[in-house]
Motif scaffolding. Structure first.
Motif, mmCIF file in Angstrom:
data_model
loop_
_atom_site.group_PDB
_atom_site.id
_atom_site.type_symbol
_atom_site.label_atom_id
_atom_site.label_comp_id
_atom_site.label_asym_id
_atom_site.label_seq_id
_atom_site.Cartn_x
_atom_site.Cartn_y
_atom_site.Cartn_z
ATOM 1 N N ALA A 1 -3.134 6.668 -11.917
ATOM 2 C CA ALA A 1 -2.627 5.472 -12.606
ATOM 3 C C ALA A 1 -3.541 5.094 -13.766
ATOM 4 C CB ALA A 1 -2.491 4.312 -11.622
ATOM 5 N N GLN A 2 -4.861 5.237 -13.576
ATOM 6 C CA GLN A 2 -5.789 4.952 -14.675
ATOM 7 C C GLN A 2 -5.511 5.873 -15.863
ATOM 8 O OE1 GLN A 2 -9.596 5.146 -12.359
ATOM 9 N NE2 GLN A 2 -10.064 3.307 -13.541
ATOM 10 N N LEU A 3 -5.337 7.149 -15.593
ATOM 11 C CA LEU A 3 -5.044 8.107 -16.664
ATOM 12 C C LEU A 3 -3.714 7.780 -17.334
ATOM 13 C CD1 LEU A 3 -6.127 11.369 -14.816
ATOM 14 C CD2 LEU A 3 -7.342 10.243 -16.706
ATOM 15 N N GLN A 4 -2.728 7.443 -16.544
ATOM 16 C CA GLN A 4 -1.397 7.131 -17.052
ATOM 17 C C GLN A 4 -1.437 5.916 -17.984
ATOM 18 O OE1 GLN A 4 1.441 8.969 -16.206
ATOM 19 N NE2 GLN A 4 2.496 7.787 -17.761
ATOM 20 N N VAL A 5 -2.097 4.866 -17.554
ATOM 21 C CA VAL A 5 -2.152 3.642 -18.354
ATOM 22 C C VAL A 5 -2.951 3.886 -19.634
ATOM 23 C CG1 VAL A 5 -2.960 1.243 -18.393
ATOM 24 C CG2 VAL A 5 -1.760 2.119 -16.389
ATOM 25 N N GLN B 1 -3.696 -3.221 -21.759
ATOM 26 C CA GLN B 1 -5.141 -3.369 -21.569
ATOM 27 C C GLN B 1 -5.435 -4.218 -20.338
ATOM 28 O OE1 GLN B 1 -6.064 -4.867 -25.487
ATOM 29 N NE2 GLN B 1 -6.771 -2.863 -26.187
ATOM 30 N N HIS B 2 -4.632 -5.248 -20.110
ATOM 31 C CA HIS B 2 -4.785 -6.062 -18.898
ATOM 32 C C HIS B 2 -4.477 -5.226 -17.649
ATOM 33 C CE1 HIS B 2 -4.715 -9.371 -16.111
ATOM 34 N NE2 HIS B 2 -3.513 -9.000 -15.737
ATOM 35 N N ILE B 3 -3.414 -4.463 -17.697
ATOM 36 C CA ILE B 3 -3.065 -3.596 -16.563
ATOM 37 C C ILE B 3 -4.186 -2.597 -16.305
ATOM 38 C CG2 ILE B 3 -1.479 -1.772 -15.799
ATOM 39 C CD1 ILE B 3 0.760 -3.362 -17.266
ATOM 40 N N ALA B 4 -4.764 -2.044 -17.356
ATOM 41 C CA ALA B 4 -5.861 -1.076 -17.200
ATOM 42 C C ALA B 4 -7.044 -1.720 -16.473
ATOM 43 C CB ALA B 4 -6.291 -0.531 -18.561
ATOM 44 N N ARG B 5 -7.368 -2.966 -16.820
ATOM 45 C CA ARG B 5 -8.463 -3.658 -16.120
ATOM 46 C C ARG B 5 -8.113 -3.869 -14.647
ATOM 47 N NH1 ARG B 5 -8.246 -6.516 -20.957
ATOM 48 N NH2 ARG B 5 -7.211 -8.290 -19.945
ATOM 49 N N SER B 6 -6.862 -4.193 -14.373
ATOM 50 C CA SER B 6 -6.417 -4.386 -12.991
ATOM 51 C C SER B 6 -6.491 -3.084 -12.205
ATOM 52 C CB SER B 6 -4.991 -4.938 -12.970
ATOM 53 O OG SER B 6 -4.938 -6.214 -13.556
ATOM 54 N N LYS C 1 5.301 -6.753 -33.631
ATOM 55 C CA LYS C 1 4.829 -7.766 -32.673
ATOM 56 C C LYS C 1 4.984 -7.266 -31.238
ATOM 57 C CE LYS C 1 5.660 -11.686 -35.674
ATOM 58 N NZ LYS C 1 6.538 -12.801 -35.994
ATOM 59 N N LEU C 2 6.085 -6.575 -30.967
ATOM 60 C CA LEU C 2 6.320 -6.012 -29.640
ATOM 61 C C LEU C 2 5.223 -5.017 -29.279
ATOM 62 C CD1 LEU C 2 9.589 -4.733 -28.184
ATOM 63 C CD2 LEU C 2 7.750 -3.107 -28.484
ATOM 64 N N TYR C 3 4.907 -4.103 -30.201
ATOM 65 C CA TYR C 3 3.855 -3.111 -29.938
ATOM 66 C C TYR C 3 2.497 -3.779 -29.733
ATOM 67 C CZ TYR C 3 6.967 0.762 -31.282
ATOM 68 O OH TYR C 3 7.988 1.680 -31.350
ATOM 69 N N ALA C 4 2.188 -4.789 -30.538
ATOM 70 C CA ALA C 4 0.909 -5.486 -30.395
ATOM 71 C C ALA C 4 0.814 -6.165 -29.023
ATOM 72 C CB ALA C 4 0.735 -6.503 -31.512
ATOM 73 N N GLU D 1 -0.666 5.504 -22.011
ATOM 74 C CA GLU D 1 0.300 4.541 -22.533
ATOM 75 C C GLU D 1 -0.328 3.645 -23.598
ATOM 76 O OE1 GLU D 1 2.713 2.431 -19.644
ATOM 77 O OE2 GLU D 1 2.589 4.135 -18.289
ATOM 78 N N ILE D 2 -1.590 3.288 -23.417
ATOM 79 C CA ILE D 2 -2.296 2.493 -24.432
ATOM 80 C C ILE D 2 -2.390 3.288 -25.730
ATOM 81 C CG2 ILE D 2 -4.540 1.527 -25.098
ATOM 82 C CD1 ILE D 2 -4.857 0.689 -22.119
ATOM 83 N N ARG D 3 -2.739 4.566 -25.627
ATOM 84 C CA ARG D 3 -2.818 5.409 -26.830
ATOM 85 C C ARG D 3 -1.472 5.486 -27.546
ATOM 86 N NH1 ARG D 3 -6.716 8.048 -23.691
ATOM 87 N NH2 ARG D 3 -5.277 9.449 -22.674
ATOM 88 N N VAL D 4 -0.402 5.645 -26.792
ATOM 89 C CA VAL D 4 0.940 5.727 -27.376
ATOM 90 C C VAL D 4 1.302 4.408 -28.068
ATOM 91 C CG1 VAL D 4 3.406 5.898 -26.815
ATOM 92 C CG2 VAL D 4 1.781 7.520 -25.819
ATOM 93 N N ALA D 5 1.064 3.285 -27.399
ATOM 94 C CA ALA D 5 1.397 1.986 -27.981
ATOM 95 C C ALA D 5 0.569 1.715 -29.240
ATOM 96 C CB ALA D 5 1.195 0.874 -26.950
ATOM 97 N N ARG D 6 -0.704 2.096 -29.226
ATOM 98 C CA ARG D 6 -1.544 1.917 -30.420
ATOM 99 C C ARG D 6 -1.036 2.774 -31.580
ATOM 100 N NH1 ARG D 6 -7.389 1.950 -27.517
ATOM 101 N NH2 ARG D 6 -7.528 -0.291 -27.116
ATOM 102 N N THR D 7 -0.662 4.008 -31.284
ATOM 103 C CA THR D 7 -0.125 4.878 -32.330
ATOM 104 C C THR D 7 1.162 4.298 -32.895
ATOM 105 O OG1 THR D 7 -1.141 6.834 -31.337
ATOM 106 C CG2 THR D 7 0.721 7.214 -32.828
ATOM 107 N N ALA D 8 2.038 3.825 -32.021
ATOM 108 C CA ALA D 8 3.295 3.217 -32.468
ATOM 109 C C ALA D 8 3.010 2.005 -33.355
ATOM 110 C CB ALA D 8 4.138 2.817 -31.268
ATOM 111 N N LEU D 9 2.033 1.196 -32.968
ATOM 112 C CA LEU D 9 1.673 0.020 -33.751
ATOM 113 C C LEU D 9 1.092 0.424 -35.110
ATOM 114 C CD1 LEU D 9 1.227 -3.044 -34.014
ATOM 115 C CD2 LEU D 9 -0.922 -2.744 -32.767
ATOM 116 N N GLN D 10 0.182 1.387 -35.096
ATOM 117 C CA GLN D 10 -0.501 1.791 -36.329
ATOM 118 C C GLN D 10 0.426 2.484 -37.325
ATOM 119 O OE1 GLN D 10 -3.594 4.143 -34.582
ATOM 120 N NE2 GLN D 10 -4.834 2.364 -34.021
#
Length: 126
Positions: free
Chosen positions: A59-63, A106-111, A96-99, A66-75
């Protein structure tokens, strides 16, 4: 074996869906929550079912992915989306959705890290 609460610090990152370490059935609640974070096909793998700590690692690897994908989509949104013929209002909403998604992930990753630590401590205490 139950784990004492003194070994695991429960912080604001602890997911509300997971019982407190050491309480009855807490590992099962952790595994159920973690299964929701990985692709469905992983839920049937025996090693991940039998070893919640292994599921937490995945799950850590998966999240993180997903963070990398969302950042790329945002950038890349501002440069790529106009070429799709989308109105400016849709592009702005999508940015705004991507941000927001990056922040949520990031919150899920901390959890996941908090649950992973508790499962690892529990495993080491067996």
């Amino acid at each position: 074996m139950t784990m004492t609460l003194t070994t695991t610090r429960i912080t604001q990152d602890w997911p509300c869906q997971v019982k407190i370490p050491g309480s009855y059935d807490w590992e099962r609640s952790a595994a159920k929550w973690l299964r929701e974070l990985v692709p469905a096909r992983y839920a049937s793998y025996p090693a991940l079912i039998r070893h919640p700590v292994l599921l937490a690692r995945h799950a850590q690897l998966q999240v993180q992915q997903e963070i990398r994908v969302a950042r790329t989509a945002l950038q890349t949104a501002r440069a790529d989306l106009p070429g799709l013929g989308l109105p400016e209002s849709v592009i702005e909403h999508t940015i705004k959705l991507y941000a927001a998604e990056v922040l949520q992930l990031q919150h899920i990753a901390r959890s996941v890290r908090a649950v992973s630590r508790a499962l690892a401590e529990h495993n080491l205490g067996r």
